[in-house]
Design a protein around this motif. Structure first.
Motif, PDB file in Angstrom:
ATOM      1  N   GLN A 107      12.813  27.920 -15.390  1.00 18.38           N
ATOM      2  CA  GLN A 107      12.326  27.139 -16.521  1.00 18.38           C
ATOM      3  C   GLN A 107      11.408  28.032 -17.354  1.00 18.38           C
ATOM      4  N   PRO A 108      11.805  28.366 -18.585  1.00 15.49           N
ATOM      5  CA  PRO A 108      11.029  29.316 -19.392  1.00 15.49           C
ATOM      6  C   PRO A 108       9.578  28.907 -19.604  1.00 15.49           C
ATOM      7  N   GLN A 109       9.292  27.587 -19.624  1.00 13.99           N
ATOM      8  CA  GLN A 109       7.925  27.136 -19.861  1.00 13.99           C
ATOM      9  C   GLN A 109       7.028  27.255 -18.627  1.00 13.99           C
ATOM     10  N   HIS A 110       7.621  27.464 -17.463  1.00 12.07           N
ATOM     11  CA  HIS A 110       6.827  27.547 -16.242  1.00 12.07           C
ATOM     12  C   HIS A 110       6.424  28.986 -15.959  1.00 12.07           C
ATOM     13  N   PRO A 111       5.194  29.218 -15.496  1.00  9.33           N
ATOM     14  CA  PRO A 111       4.790  30.583 -15.146  1.00  9.33           C
ATOM     15  C   PRO A 111       5.522  31.069 -13.907  1.00  9.33           C
ATOM     16  N   VAL A 112       5.764  32.350 -13.829  1.00 11.67           N
ATOM     17  CA  VAL A 112       6.390  32.971 -12.671  1.00 11.67           C
ATOM     18  C   VAL A 112       5.370  33.901 -12.015  1.00 11.67           C
ATOM     19  N   TYR A 113       5.313  33.861 -10.704  1.00 13.39           N
ATOM     20  CA  TYR A 113       4.313  34.613  -9.963  1.00 13.39           C
ATOM     21  C   TYR A 113       4.945  35.861  -9.335  1.00 13.39           C
ATOM     22  N   PRO A 114       4.156  36.889  -9.059  1.00 13.30           N
ATOM     23  CA  PRO A 114       4.712  38.123  -8.492  1.00 13.30           C
ATOM     24  C   PRO A 114       5.140  37.932  -7.042  1.00 13.30           C
ATOM     25  N   TYR A 115       6.029  38.802  -6.605  1.00 10.14           N
ATOM     26  CA  TYR A 115       6.480  38.804  -5.212  1.00 10.14           C
ATOM     27  C   TYR A 115       5.445  39.554  -4.372  1.00 10.14           C
ATOM     28  N   LEU A 116       4.831  38.861  -3.401  1.00 13.83           N
ATOM     29  CA  LEU A 116       3.703  39.426  -2.657  1.00 13.83           C
ATOM     30  C   LEU A 116       4.071  40.011  -1.297  1.00 13.83           C
ATOM     31  N   LEU A 117       5.245  39.646  -0.770  1.00 13.64           N
ATOM     32  CA  LEU A 117       5.547  40.021   0.618  1.00 13.64           C
ATOM     33  C   LEU A 117       5.888  41.498   0.783  1.00 13.64           C
ATOM     34  N   ARG A 118       6.192  42.175  -0.315  1.00 12.58           N
ATOM     35  CA  ARG A 118       6.480  43.606  -0.212  1.00 12.58           C
ATOM     36  C   ARG A 118       5.234  44.372   0.234  1.00 12.58           C
ATOM     37  N   ASP A 119       4.090  43.996  -0.333  1.00  8.08           N
ATOM     38  CA  ASP A 119       2.840  44.678   0.006  1.00  8.08           C
ATOM     39  C   ASP A 119       2.081  43.995   1.136  1.00  8.08           C
ATOM     40  N   HIS A 120       2.478  42.783   1.480  1.00  8.29           N
ATOM     41  CA  HIS A 120       1.797  42.043   2.547  1.00  8.29           C
ATOM     42  C   HIS A 120       2.835  41.446   3.495  1.00  8.29           C
ATOM     43  N   PRO A 121       3.576  42.267   4.231  1.00 12.09           N
ATOM     44  CA  PRO A 121       4.613  41.730   5.128  1.00 12.09           C
ATOM     45  C   PRO A 121       3.994  40.872   6.225  1.00 12.09           C
ATOM     46  N   PRO A 122       4.545  39.682   6.477  1.00  9.57           N
ATOM     47  CA  PRO A 122       3.988  38.791   7.502  1.00  9.57           C
ATOM     48  C   PRO A 122       4.079  39.411   8.893  1.00  9.57           C
ATOM     49  N   ARG A 123       2.976  39.345   9.621  1.00 10.86           N
ATOM     50  CA  ARG A 123       2.922  39.922  10.971  1.00 10.86           C
ATOM     51  C   ARG A 123       2.552  38.889  12.034  1.00 10.86           C
ATOM     52  N   ALA A 124       2.289  37.673  11.618  1.00 14.47           N
ATOM     53  CA  ALA A 124       1.899  36.621  12.560  1.00 14.47           C
ATOM     54  C   ALA A 124       2.266  35.268  11.968  1.00 14.47           C
ATOM     55  N   PRO A 125       2.354  34.222  12.817  1.00 18.33           N
ATOM     56  CA  PRO A 125       2.625  32.885  12.301  1.00 18.33           C
ATOM     57  C   PRO A 125       1.613  32.477  11.230  1.00 18.33           C
ATOM     58  N   ASN A 126       2.115  31.789  10.219  1.00 16.75           N
ATOM     59  CA  ASN A 126       1.316  31.274   9.099  1.00 16.75           C
ATOM     60  C   ASN A 126       0.799  32.362   8.154  1.00 16.75           C
ATOM     61  N   ASP A 127       1.206  33.599   8.364  1.00 18.06           N
ATOM     62  CA  ASP A 127       0.902  34.611   7.349  1.00 18.06           C
ATOM     63  C   ASP A 127       1.619  34.266   6.049  1.00 18.06           C
ATOM     64  N   ALA A 128       2.861  33.792   6.185  1.00 17.13           N
ATOM     65  CA  ALA A 128       3.640  33.430   4.996  1.00 17.13           C
ATOM     66  C   ALA A 128       4.664  32.372   5.359  1.00 17.13           C
ATOM     67  N   TRP A 129       4.870  31.437   4.436  1.00 13.82           N
ATOM     68  CA  TRP A 129       5.946  30.460   4.540  1.00 13.82           C
ATOM     69  C   TRP A 129       6.919  30.696   3.397  1.00 13.82           C
ATOM     70  N   ALA A 130       8.134  30.179   3.558  1.00 14.15           N
ATOM     71  CA  ALA A 130       9.141  30.289   2.503  1.00 14.15           C
ATOM     72  C   ALA A 130       9.881  28.970   2.381  1.00 14.15           C
ATOM     73  N   ALA A 131      10.367  28.690   1.181  1.00 15.56           N
ATOM     74  CA  ALA A 131      11.112  27.442   0.945  1.00 15.56           C
ATOM     75  C   ALA A 131      12.326  27.713   0.082  1.00 15.56           C
ATOM     76  N   ASP A 132      13.336  26.876   0.253  1.00 11.86           N
ATOM     77  CA  ASP A 132      14.540  26.986  -0.560  1.00 11.86           C
ATOM     78  C   ASP A 132      15.281  25.650  -0.507  1.00 11.86           C
ATOM     79  N   ILE A 133      16.237  25.493  -1.415  1.00 17.40           N
ATOM     80  CA  ILE A 133      17.054  24.282  -1.511  1.00 17.40           C
ATOM     81  C   ILE A 133      18.518  24.670  -1.377  1.00 17.40           C
TER      82      ILE A 133
END
Length: 280
Positions: A107-133
């Motif tokens: 949606q062009p009107q919505h802001p898009v955020y940077p991808y953070l997992l490249r520099d902060h790879p998850p190493r433990a539970p709850n470091d990062a969650w992901a969602a999809d449809i």
């Protein structure tokens, strides 16, 4: 104790109860009758078969845009044109996860955020969650399924079904995950309108969760959710004909319990997601 989700309350309804009608059971459970009466999105049998063919091809080749998808389906005997495939992929919420021309759900009107997992790879539970449809076909139509997983353990934290591709069912899944499992450091999604919406991003900001979004055309940015969809489709959805939404709900409930607690994961050295998450 957390209040029961509408999905859980729907599963308590007994259509053949000898004394209470469905309407009476809905009133007792505080469940709107319209919520219980969820119906799959109705399409013709021919179009549904084509959408299932698209879905199966996409599970094998998620980098296919509408041009490659059209060519692949024509080789399999489908007399389709690219315009129709574009329309159906858009309806199914599918886009290629590789560079090149494709239909974006951004949606062009919505802001898009940077991808953070490249520099902060998850190493433990709850470091990062992901969602999809994902699109879920049924014999008389289809539904949409959203899931939230813990990146490190692959544990499915929450999921919801809907017959509309809107933000509300994504928010319900997010609220369930936050209530039951606390807060992740990072929450990663694609750039779909449900996840870039103000309602969804504000919920994460209020919880002080860092927002991360896949870069366009990056195959591996949300790879673990893509793998989950492949497992759900081939181990459950395409093995059963769920004619009623309530049956699909119960089937998914059973499958996700199995996936979390009893299904060894090769990427986790044959441990289960629950064992790695710390719930075993």
């Amino acid at each position: 104790m957390h209040p029961p989700r509408s999905r859980d309350r729907r599963c308590l309804i007994e259509p053949d109860h000898p004394q209470l009608s469905v309407a009476q059971q809905c009133r007792l459970l505080g469940l709107p009758r319209s919520t219980y009466d969820y119906r799959p999105v109705a399409v013709s049998s021919e179009e549904l078969a084509l959408m299932e063919a698209i879905d199966r091809q996409y599970l094998d080749t998620p980098w296919y845009g509408s041009r490659q998808m059209t060519a692949a389906l024509r080789r399999r005997g489908w007399p389709v044109n690219r315009k129709r495939i574009q329309r159906l992929m858009r309806k199914m919420g599918l886009q290629a996860i590789a560079p090149g021309p494709h239909t974006s759900r951004k949606q062009p009107q919505h802001p898009v955020y940077p991808y953070l997992l490249r520099d902060h790879p998850p190493r433990a539970p709850n470091d990062a969650w992901a969602a999809d449809i994902t699109f879920v076909p049924m014999p008389i139509g289809f539904m949409y399924l959203v899931a939230i997983i813990d990146w490190h353990s692959r544990f499915v934290l929450a999921w919801e079904l809907s017959n509309t591709l809107d933000t509300a069912f994504c928010l319900e899944a997010l609220d369930t995950a936050l209530q039951r499992f606390g807060m992740p450091g990072i929450f990663n999604t694609d750039q779909g309108t449900q996840f870039t919406s103000e309602a969804f991003t504000n919920r994460l900001k209020t919880a002080e969760v860092a927002i991360s979004m896949d870069g366009r055309g990056r195959v591996y940015d949300n790879i673990f959710v893509e793998r989950l969809w492949r497992s759900v489709k081939y181990e459950l959805v395409y093995l059963h004909e769920f004619r009623e939404v309530l049956d699909l709900l119960k089937g998914l409930e059973t499958y996700f319990e199995y996936f979390n607690h009893r299904r060894p994961n090769q990427g986790l050295d044959e441990a289960t997601p629950a064992e790695v998450y710390g719930l075993a």
